[in-house]
Design a protein around this motif. Structure first.
Motif, short mmCIF file in Angstrom:
data_model
loop_
_atom_site.label_atom_id
_atom_site.label_comp_id
_atom_site.label_asym_id
_atom_site.label_seq_id
_atom_site.Cartn_x
_atom_site.Cartn_y
_atom_site.Cartn_z
N VAL A 1 67.15 -3.59 67.17
CA VAL A 1 66.30 -3.31 68.08
C VAL A 1 65.08 -3.60 67.35
O VAL A 1 64.22 -4.11 68.18
CB VAL A 1 66.54 -1.75 68.29
CG1 VAL A 1 65.04 -1.18 69.21
CG2 VAL A 1 67.49 -1.38 69.06
N THR A 2 64.65 -3.20 66.08
CA THR A 2 63.48 -3.48 65.36
C THR A 2 63.21 -5.08 65.27
O THR A 2 62.14 -5.28 65.14
CB THR A 2 63.43 -2.55 64.19
OG1 THR A 2 64.73 -2.77 63.54
CG2 THR A 2 63.00 -1.12 64.29
N PHE A 3 64.13 -5.68 65.15
CA PHE A 3 64.14 -7.08 65.01
C PHE A 3 63.70 -7.62 66.18
O PHE A 3 63.09 -8.83 66.40
CB PHE A 3 65.63 -7.89 64.86
CG PHE A 3 65.76 -8.12 63.28
CD1 PHE A 3 64.82 -8.75 62.38
CD2 PHE A 3 66.65 -7.47 62.56
CE1 PHE A 3 65.06 -8.91 61.10
CE2 PHE A 3 66.97 -7.71 61.25
CZ PHE A 3 66.12 -8.32 60.60
N ILE A 4 63.57 -7.10 67.55
CA ILE A 4 62.96 -7.51 68.60
C ILE A 4 61.60 -7.57 68.55
O ILE A 4 60.92 -8.54 68.85
CB ILE A 4 63.23 -6.73 69.81
CG1 ILE A 4 64.84 -6.74 70.32
CG2 ILE A 4 62.58 -7.00 71.06
CD1 ILE A 4 65.36 -5.73 71.22
N GLY A 5 61.14 -6.62 67.67
CA GLY A 5 59.67 -6.62 67.39
C GLY A 5 59.31 -7.72 66.48
O GLY A 5 58.16 -8.38 66.82
N ALA A 6 60.17 -7.95 65.56
CA ALA A 6 59.87 -8.93 64.48
C ALA A 6 59.79 -10.29 65.12
O ALA A 6 58.96 -11.16 64.92
CB ALA A 6 60.92 -9.07 63.45
N GLY A 7 60.52 -10.53 66.16
CA GLY A 7 60.71 -12.01 66.99
C GLY A 7 59.60 -11.87 68.31
O GLY A 7 59.88 -12.94 68.83
N MET A 8 58.90 -10.81 68.53
CA MET A 8 58.19 -10.87 69.90
C MET A 8 57.03 -12.01 69.77
O MET A 8 57.04 -12.64 70.93
CB MET A 8 57.59 -9.76 69.84
CG MET A 8 56.85 -9.23 71.01
SD MET A 8 57.83 -9.92 72.52
CE MET A 8 59.02 -8.22 72.74
N GLU A 9 56.47 -12.32 68.77
CA GLU A 9 55.41 -13.64 68.67
C GLU A 9 56.21 -14.67 69.16
O GLU A 9 55.80 -15.46 69.93
CB GLU A 9 54.83 -13.69 67.40
CG GLU A 9 53.87 -12.63 67.01
CD GLU A 9 53.06 -13.19 65.96
OE1 GLU A 9 53.00 -14.04 65.10
OE2 GLU A 9 51.88 -12.22 65.75
N GLY B 1 55.18 -16.18 72.63
CA GLY B 1 54.14 -17.23 72.37
C GLY B 1 52.81 -16.70 72.12
O GLY B 1 51.77 -17.31 72.26
N GLN B 2 52.63 -15.19 72.05
CA GLN B 2 51.45 -14.86 72.03
C GLN B 2 51.34 -13.85 70.64
O GLN B 2 52.21 -13.62 69.96
CB GLN B 2 51.21 -13.64 73.14
CG GLN B 2 51.53 -14.29 74.50
CD GLN B 2 50.38 -14.48 75.33
OE1 GLN B 2 49.66 -13.70 75.33
NE2 GLN B 2 50.56 -15.45 76.25
N ARG B 3 49.89 -13.82 70.17
CA ARG B 3 49.79 -12.77 68.92
C ARG B 3 50.11 -11.33 69.37
O ARG B 3 49.64 -11.01 70.36
CB ARG B 3 48.36 -13.35 68.36
CG ARG B 3 48.42 -14.39 67.69
CD ARG B 3 47.02 -14.41 66.66
NE ARG B 3 47.61 -13.36 65.68
CZ ARG B 3 48.11 -13.61 64.51
NH1 ARG B 3 48.97 -14.58 64.37
NH2 ARG B 3 48.03 -12.50 63.67
N VAL B 4 50.84 -10.99 68.48
CA VAL B 4 50.92 -9.50 68.88
C VAL B 4 51.03 -8.70 67.26
O VAL B 4 51.17 -9.47 66.35
CB VAL B 4 52.32 -8.96 69.46
CG1 VAL B 4 52.60 -9.29 70.85
CG2 VAL B 4 53.64 -9.76 68.71
N ASP B 5 50.73 -7.46 67.32
CA ASP B 5 50.69 -6.64 66.19
C ASP B 5 52.35 -6.15 65.89
O ASP B 5 52.57 -5.25 66.38
CB ASP B 5 49.97 -5.47 66.39
CG ASP B 5 49.69 -4.59 65.07
OD1 ASP B 5 50.43 -4.89 64.04
OD2 ASP B 5 48.86 -3.57 65.04
N ILE C 1 57.21 -3.18 65.57
CA ILE C 1 58.26 -2.65 64.85
C ILE C 1 58.50 -1.05 64.87
O ILE C 1 59.50 -0.61 64.90
CB ILE C 1 58.59 -3.30 63.51
CG1 ILE C 1 58.86 -4.73 63.78
CG2 ILE C 1 59.46 -2.88 62.49
CD1 ILE C 1 58.60 -5.88 62.36
N LEU C 2 57.30 -0.64 64.19
CA LEU C 2 57.17 0.82 64.17
C LEU C 2 57.54 1.60 65.33
O LEU C 2 58.37 2.60 65.65
CB LEU C 2 56.14 1.23 63.59
CG LEU C 2 56.04 2.31 62.69
CD1 LEU C 2 57.32 2.41 61.50
CD2 LEU C 2 54.74 2.70 61.89
#
Lengths: 302, 274
Positions: free
Chosen positions: B43-51, B55-59, B64-65
């Motif tokens: 689930v947390t890898f979804i956060g890691a791969g979100m950019e 294709g957008q910049r995300v925190d 992830i947190l």
């Protein structure tokens, strides 16, 4: 007026019928397009397990309840053990009414069932300690007494800490009796404790039941369909058939009642059962087994 | 004289027995822990791969947190809910249910004992998963209010346990399919509580329902504590909501269980099957 010092158990006109669960839409739709739309539950009707059963057991007695499979023995035990609520009638344990003093009665009784009710991965000692804590025994005392009882039963030191699943059924049943003894019950319910055991284990468990009365002065209700066992162990017996008590008395009294029907040979409790119910215990057991098979044989809708 | 001391001893019996069982089934416990960690990581890898996905910049760290908090809370809720609600099914499978239910203890004591173990187990498992995932992603938790997060989780325990008791009713009533229905309830909670998203993205009806789920408040509180390092005074509204829900749900759970047990005793459904 009850006499708690004399009677350990009084059962008065207890009846219990089990009715299969049906959804509201199941009740009126047994046939559709000429086909029965039955389910296993829907096909079987109400089962009368106990029909106005009454009996009284004195303190210190070993009282046998004899009957074939499906005769209501285990339901009667479950009613006394507070596990099944009767439809009608009353049960008193040492003068306490079961309907009003359930928790108090639970402190006075214990039950050993035909299946060894243990966490099989836990050791005998761990299972006994769990049981002891449920019955309010302090840990240290429980541990000492559990170890003492288990050793008296002949368990090897190493097996006290090994999972129960590594023990024979006979040994598991002895541990079950040990667990019951640990709580010092006034009334002990033994529900077919020797069924399925090999002859040697059977004799050991029977010896344990005799020792129970001799050493612990416990009142024992023993259900069995082994007539020889009942004859050897019980002070009095009740014969139950199709949920009804058909006879009650000492084994000698019951045998005396049917002496004239055995053609001169000494009557057995099997003869008593045959004479009073009209069928042998073995045939009744077979009929019960066939019923069980039939009830699972369902007709399915296409 | 039967006293609270006996009841405490009896409640502890369930904790001790379950600890013994965990020791005996240690191999399966390791398997389950690996599964839980893998699940949290996936689930947390979804956060890691979100950019890359958007294709957008995300925190990324924040995301992830955010997802990790969801997976931790969900893991904790699942453990508590499952252990409490499956206690009946488990005992039925082992063949001990009748022995346990005829013991001379109040049903409240029985359920409290089961619940206490589930809370201890859940807390321990959650801490291990947090440590594992934090190490994997090199998460900076220096600004997080870990104590506050633990407090919120503790406050949530009451209502999670109560929900478990309500869930335990189902296997008691329906020996064959009760556990599956418990899983359905669990999945409904997953949808409405905003485990992996804010609840205000839900359709209006589901958003309205979310206010009745204790998981909604524990997630809000945990995220505030872990992501923003919110101090205790900011966490109070969530903690109060959780305690209030717990105080309402706990008597309901015990009452429902008592009713279901009586029904099972009347219809003979306590007996072991299978």
């Amino acid at each position: 007026m009850s006499e708690p010092t004399t009677w350990a158990l009084r059962v008065a006109a207890v009846s219990k019928t089990f009715r299969p669960f049906r959804w509201p839409w199941q009740a009126n739709a047994p046939v559709q397009d000429g086909v029965r739309h039955d389910t296993a539950e829907g096909r079987s009707g109400p089962v009368c397990a106990l029909d106005k059963v009454s009996l009284q057991v004195r303190r210190g007695e070993i009282f046998g309840v004899l009957g074939p499979n499906g005769s209501g023995k285990s339901t009667l035990i479950r009613v006394i053990a507070t596990l099944v609520l009767p439809d009608s009638g009353s049960v008193e344990v040492l003068g306490l009414d079961l309907a009003r003093h359930e928790l108090e009665i639970r402190r006075l009784i214990n039950r050993v069932s035909v299946e060894a009710s243990f966490f099989k991965k836990l050791s005998p000692l761990e299972n006994l300690l769990f049981g002891a804590r449920l019955y309010g025994l302090p840990a240290n005392r429980a541990r000492q007494e559990a170890l003492g009882i288990l050793r008296r039963l002949g368990l090897r030191e190493a097996s006290l800490w090994q999972p129960m699943e590594q023990m024979s059924r006979g040994m598991q049943q002895k541990v079950a009796i040990a667990r019951a003894l640990l709580t010092a019950p006034v009334l002990l319910l033994l529900d077919e404790p020797t069924t399925g055991l090999d002859p040697r284990s059977k004799r050991e468990v029977q010896g344990l039941v005799e020792a129970l009365r001799r050493d612990h002065h416990a009142t024992v209700i023993l259900t069995t369909h082994d007539m020889l066992e009942a004859d050897a162990l019980c002070d009095r017996v009740a014969i139950i058939d199709a949920g009804r008590i058909v006879a009650e008395g000492t084994p000698a009294e019951l045998k005396q009642r049917v002496a004239s029907t055995t053609g001169g040979s000494p009557p057995t409790l099997e003869d008593v059962f045959l004479a009073l119910t009209g069928h042998s215990l073995q045939s009744a057991d077979e009929a019960a087994s066939e019923d069980a098979v039939e009830s699972s044989d369902v007709v399915l809708a296409p | 004289m039967w006293s609270w001391r006996h009841e405490t001893r009896a409640a502890y019996a369930f904790v001790e027995r379950n600890v013994h069982l965990v020791k005996r089934y240690w191999g399966w416990e390791v398997v389950w822990l690996i599964y839980s960690i893998a699940n949290a990581l996936s689930v947390t890898f979804i956060g890691a791969g979100m950019e890359r996905i958007s294709g957008q910049r995300v925190d990324t760290q924040h995301l992830i947190l955010y997802l990790l908090t969801g997976t931790l809370v969900w893991g904790y809720l699942s453990v508590v809910f499952t252990l409490v609600s499956e206690t009946i099914q488990w005992e039925r499978w082992e063949g001990t249910i009748e022995y346990t239910l005829m013991a001379p203890i109040s049903r409240f004591t029985h359920l409290v004992g089961t619940t206490l173990f589930s809370l201890l187990y859940g807390f321990l498992q959650t801490a291990v998963i947090l440590a594992a995932v934090a190490a994997c992603f090199h998460l900076d938790l220096s600004g997080a209010n870990l104590l506050g997060a633990a407090g919120v989780l503790l406050a949530a325990s009451l209502s999670f346990s109560a929900l478990g008791m309500v869930g335990a009713v189902l296997p008691l009533l329906y020996p064959e399919k009760g556990v599956q229905v418990v899983q359905v309830i669990q999945s409904l909670l997953l949808v409405i509580s905003g485990v992996y998203y804010p609840v205000d993205v839900l359709p209006r009806a589901l958003c309205w329902l979310s206010q009745f789920s204790p998981a909604t408040y524990v997630l809000q509180g945990m995220r505030a504590a872990l992501l923003d390092g919110a101090p205790l005074r900011q966490l109070w509204p969530c903690i109060l909501a959780l305690l209030l829900l717990g105080m309402l749900l706990m008597p309901l759970g015990v009452w429902l269980f008592g009713k279901a047990e009586r029904y099972a005793r009347r219809t003979g459904r306590l007996k072991r099957d299978g």
